[in-house]
Design a protein around this motif. Structure first.
Motif, short mmCIF file in Angstrom:
data_model
loop_
_atom_site.label_atom_id
_atom_site.label_comp_id
_atom_site.label_asym_id
_atom_site.label_seq_id
_atom_site.Cartn_x
_atom_site.Cartn_y
_atom_site.Cartn_z
N ALA A 1 -3.39 7.47 3.88
CA ALA A 1 -2.19 8.03 3.25
C ALA A 1 -2.50 8.95 2.07
N VAL A 2 -3.69 8.76 1.45
CA VAL A 2 -4.00 9.57 0.25
C VAL A 2 -5.27 10.39 0.42
N LEU B 1 -4.02 2.76 3.33
CA LEU B 1 -3.92 3.46 2.05
C LEU B 1 -4.84 4.67 2.01
N ARG C 1 0.01 9.49 -5.81
CA ARG C 1 0.53 10.86 -5.75
C ARG C 1 1.22 11.25 -7.05
N ALA D 1 0.38 4.31 -2.60
CA ALA D 1 0.24 5.72 -2.25
C ALA D 1 1.19 6.59 -3.07
N TRP E 1 0.81 -1.21 0.00
CA TRP E 1 0.00 0.00 0.00
C TRP E 1 0.85 1.27 0.00
N ARG E 2 2.04 1.21 0.54
CA ARG E 2 2.90 2.40 0.52
C ARG E 2 3.29 2.78 -0.90
#
Length: 369
Positions: free
Chosen positions: A215-216, A212, A184, A180, A176-177
């Motif tokens: 993070a977004v 996720l 972006r 993200a 998931w990182r």
């Protein structure tokens, strides 16, 4: 008029994807190699066509030819409720999904095509005729792209006139990182005036999806599509309470009761019944009416836009159509001259039925069995 014959076959093809060398086998992800084409013939010579996706394709063909045809032969193709009643009673009294739902979808879509041709009206008009033009988003963000290619591919689609884009998440090895970071990169590439959707295709656990989404949150996403394993309505409702990103789901659900669960659990902001999987236009219309009662829009996911466009155009709460780069290309191979997006919109042809002309040469060239 009576149903006389059902013919179905498995096909495969390849597509061109911007920035990737050569043609990509299938029409999207690794497992999307095959699709089913179906044709229903009546005793008066009218025929209707339909397509569905790769799920157990050979079993869908067998179901149609060996099980569905004996059950629905000699029924009037325009009396779709009677056809569905017979199928439910004889073939699916326990409300299973999967092969039986895909087969019913093909049969039903073809019957609506026949009815439209008989009446001289488009299927969208028979469904309600709410509009003749739809906004379109392009599903462009294939997992084969690295991050830089993904950003460049997004810019290419905006340059081509699309104002809404969708990308796949949940499949990158970075977890998931990395998703993200990819989101972006796309947002930075296209700016803030372009709608951006993400689609996990059921691949996250509830915890991963929350990570996720958190993070977004600031990326102004239009929706997060089918984030969780099994489309778990309870867990989707919990996720919805923990994020401001609208949730969309329903494209692969096989009947109205699963779609009802998503609505009544308050699990989604956008419902996505797809006639190629949920049981055809007859079932998709019921799902759209259900969503309408709850003031929810119906949007398209799951591909095959040349069919779903009629649902969205027909229904009052129909919204935005998915132009999946892979399934869009397959549709144009099989049905040349069909509508295509222009400047972020697509206009229905206004021709009777589905308005599709079958390229028999393309059918032969793509035939598996």
């Amino acid at each position: 008029m009576k149903i006389k014959d059902i013919r179905a076959s498995v096909h495969t093809t390849s597509i061109e994807v911007p920035l990737l060398e050569g043609r990509v086998a299938g029409y999207g992800r690794a497992e999307q190699k095959e699709f089913v084409f179906c044709e229903v013939e009546t005793d008066e010579g009218l025929t209707g066509v339909a397509v569905t996706g790769h799920f157990l394709a050979r079993s869908v063909v067998a179901a149609l030819e060996h099980h569905f045809l004996p059950v629905v032969a000699d029924l009037d193709p325009r009396e779709v409720e009677a056809v569905h009643q017979r199928v439910w009673q004889k073939l699916n009294p326990r409300t299973m999904t999967g092969v039986v739902s895909s087969a019913l979808s093909l049969l039903d879509i073809a019957l609506w095509d026949i009815a439209g041709k008989h009446e001289g009206r488009p299927v969208a008009s028979l469904l309600g005729g709410a509009r003749t033009q739809l906004p379109v988003y392009v599903t462009f963000g294939f997992p084969q792209y690295d991050r830089d290619q993904l950003a460049e591919a997004a810019r290419l689609q905006v340059a081509a006139g699309f104002t809404a884009l969708k990308m796949v998440v949940g499949v990158d090895g970075g977890g998931w990182r990395e998703d993200a970071r990819r989101i972006r990169a796309v947002r930075e590439a296209v700016g803030g005036d372009v709608d951006l959707m993400i689609d996990a295709n059921y691949l996250f656990t509830p915890t991963e999806a929350k990570y996720l989404a958190r993070a977004v949150e600031d990326c102004d996403l239009t929706w997060f599509e089918e984030p969780l394993h099994q489309n778990d309505a309870r867990a989707l409702a919990d996720l919805r309470e923990h994020t401001s990103i609208p949730l969309a789901a329903g494209q692969m659900e096989g009947h109205r009761w699963r779609l009802r669960e998503l609505v009544e659990r308050r699990a989604v902001d956008i419902l996505q019944p797809n006639p190629c999987y949920c049981g055809g236009f007859t079932e998709a219309r019921k799902a759209a009416h259900l969503a309408q009662i709850y003031n929810l829009p119906v949007a398209h996911g799951g591909g095959w836009p040349l069919f779903s466009m009629h649902t969205l155009a027909g229904m009052m709460n129909g919204w935005i159509l998915e132009w999946h780069l892979g399934m869009g290309q397959v549709g144009l191979q099989l049905f040349p001259g069909s509508p295509v997006p222009e400047a972020g919109k697509i206009s229905l042809s206004g021709r009777p039925g589905l308005g599709l002309d079958v390229d028999r040469g393309a059918l032969r060239d793509t035939l598996v069995r």
